[in-house]
Design a protein around this motif. Structure first.
Motif, short mmCIF file in Angstrom:
data_model
loop_
_atom_site.label_atom_id
_atom_site.label_comp_id
_atom_site.label_asym_id
_atom_site.label_seq_id
_atom_site.Cartn_x
_atom_site.Cartn_y
_atom_site.Cartn_z
N ILE A 166 1.69 10.52 -7.78
CA ILE A 166 1.81 10.55 -9.23
C ILE A 166 0.63 9.81 -9.86
O ILE A 166 0.38 8.64 -9.57
N ASP A 167 -0.09 10.51 -10.73
CA ASP A 167 -1.20 9.87 -11.43
C ASP A 167 -0.67 8.77 -12.36
O ASP A 167 0.45 8.84 -12.87
N HIS A 217 1.05 6.27 -5.96
CA HIS A 217 0.71 6.33 -7.38
C HIS A 217 -0.76 5.99 -7.62
O HIS A 217 -1.40 5.28 -6.84
N GLY A 218 -1.28 6.51 -8.71
CA GLY A 218 -2.62 6.19 -9.15
C GLY A 218 -2.58 5.16 -10.27
O GLY A 218 -1.50 4.71 -10.68
N ALA A 219 -3.75 4.81 -10.79
CA ALA A 219 -3.79 3.82 -11.87
C ALA A 219 -5.06 3.95 -12.70
O ALA A 219 -5.44 3.02 -13.42
N ALA A 220 -5.74 5.10 -12.63
CA ALA A 220 -7.02 5.26 -13.33
C ALA A 220 -6.88 5.04 -14.84
O ALA A 220 -7.72 4.37 -15.46
N MET A 221 -5.85 5.62 -15.43
CA MET A 221 -5.67 5.47 -16.87
C MET A 221 -5.43 4.01 -17.24
O MET A 221 -6.02 3.48 -18.20
N GLN A 222 -4.59 3.32 -16.47
CA GLN A 222 -4.28 1.92 -16.75
C GLN A 222 -5.51 1.03 -16.56
O GLN A 222 -5.71 0.07 -17.31
#
Length: 439
Positions: free
Chosen positions: A25-26, A56-61
């Motif tokens: 999940i992005d 999980h991803g965390a690029a946006m955060q």
């Protein structure tokens, strides 16, 4: 939910029970309102004894936190250089995401554990540039993950890896999902992002073979026409299917409610599936299929679209019949009756179940029959129709002829039936090996 929907789900349960799904999940999806619905979907999977590993991803955060702190980051998604300021912001952002994920899983009564199962090494120097704190997955601690899964606990894996000395590296979540799936023998990877899937000419592509997915990446990488995040997922899907041998990888829009369950428990799904095995195929009919074929065409027979066929009729010409399977379910059929002396063949019993109309299956069956006719040395294919002659003209390139072209034995049946069908005709030629007709 309809009873028929529940029956549709239940047919998949024996196949998936006690098997492993990797759900990636992005970070954008974790932060969306629909994340709560995804958690409920995960609870459904667990209730059906499907083992789930969540990556999980965390690029946006990371991007948002860096903007708040006034930090210029070197990379957000773990695919480029990760300098010290970026790593520091990244670790804080990942920790925040971890809290959201764990809180959410707890809210739907799912036991979970945040896992440091990714052992990573430095990505090193690529094209002459040191990637600093960006890492690559060296191995996965499968023993701990199996222990969690066997106890009914969902392992949650962040886009972070550690080496033997405790040094921390930023890793790409798409890559983590791939490596975990390989190490754990998962049968599916489900990438949930803000992308609907692969879209070509404005239309969502439901399924892609490995070759088709590779071709998509080759055509669109670096063009700017497709976002790099989607390209990454398609690339990892190809690697999973070709090199890792994960049978199926799904690209879904995690912003859509019920996307996860709709993709997993339906034959068509709502995203793009990249597959390594024979998801769809056209094959000959066997005796055991006859009852299913008769049930498939019953509605069309009742409406007089197709001629009534008895079990004996089909068995007498069994080699003439072929069916289209989607995920092991019969969804369409076609027959090809060859009149060798006249050098002509009849395309007959062309039908696709109403639930699968609009997917191009009718044309695939038509093309398959025509190709088969060409392989048998037949130069012309005819089709008799009372209601779908426009389809043959518009989709198949057939032209209207007269009953005079019918072979003598077929003309007798035509006259006796009193159906007054229109007779359509088409010239055919071999265009590819028959094996290419598998869809």
């Amino acid at each position: 939910m309809k009873v028929s929907d529940l029956r549709g789900i239940l047919q998949y349960v024996p196949r998936f029970r006690e098997r492993i799904f990797v759900v990636a999940i992005d970070g954008e999806i974790v932060a969306s309102p629909n994340f709560a619905n995804i958690l409920l979907d995960l609870a459904v999977l667990r209730s059906l004894s499907i083992k789930v590993i969540l990556v999980h991803g965390a690029a946006m955060q990371i991007t948002q936190l860096a903007a708040e702190r006034g930090v210029a980051i070197s990379n957000a998604d773990g695919t480029g250089i990760t300098d010290e300021p970026t790593l520091k912001v990244g670790l804080e952002a990942v920790t925040n995401v971890m809290g959201e994920v764990m809180q959410g899983l707890t809210s739907v009564d799912l036991r979970a554990v945040y896992s440091n199962a990714i052992i990573a090494h430095p990505a090193g120097i690529l094209s002459g540039v040191d990637q600093l704190n960006t890492g690559r997955v060296e191995r996965v601690d499968t023993k701990s993950l199996h222990l969690f899964l066997n106890e009914g606990i969902i392992p949650v894996i962040p886009p972070i890896g550690y080496d033997g000395e405790g040094k921390t590296f930023r890793v790409n979540s798409d890559s983590v999902a791939l490596e975990v799936a390989e190490a754990m023998g998962a049968i599916k990877i489900l990438y949930l992002s803000a992308y609907d899937g692969v879209v070509v000419d404005g239309e969502l592509v439901g399924t892609l073979s490995i070759a088709e997915a590779e071709d998509f990446v080759k055509k669109h990488r670096g063009t700017g026409l497709v976002e790099t995040g989607l390209i990454s997922k398609v690339e990892h899907a190809v690697k999973a299917c070709r090199l890792v041998r994960v049978p199926r990888v799904h690209l879904l829009n995690g912003l859509k409610d019920e996307a996860l369950l709709s993709e997993v428990f339906s034959q068509e799904g709502i995203g793009t599936m990249v597959y390594s095995n024979e998801y769809q195929q056209i094959r000959r009919v066997y005796k055991k299929d006859v009852r299913a074929v008769m049930a498939l065409i019953r509605q069309s027979v009742d409406s007089e679209e197709l001629v009534k066929r008895t079990r004996a009729d089909i068995l007498a010409h069994l080699d003439d019949y072929h069916v289209l399977e989607v995920d092991r379910n019969l969804v369409g059929c076609v027959a090809l009756h060859v009149y060798a002396e006249q050098g002509i063949a009849e395309l007959a019993c062309l039908y696709v179940h109403k639930n699968h109309e609009g997917q191009g299956y009718g044309r695939k069956l038509m093309n398959y029959a025509e190709q088969l006719a060409a392989e048998k040395g037949v130069k012309q294919v005819m089709a008799l129709s009372t209601q779908t002659f426009n389809y043959f003209q518009q989709k198949g390139g057939y032209t209207e002829s007269t009953p005079d072209i019918l072979p003598p034995e077929r003309r007798k049946k035509y006259d006796a039936s009193a159906r007054n069908s229109k007779v359509m005709i088409k010239n055919v030629s071999v265009v590819a090996p028959l094996e290419a007709s598998r869809v």
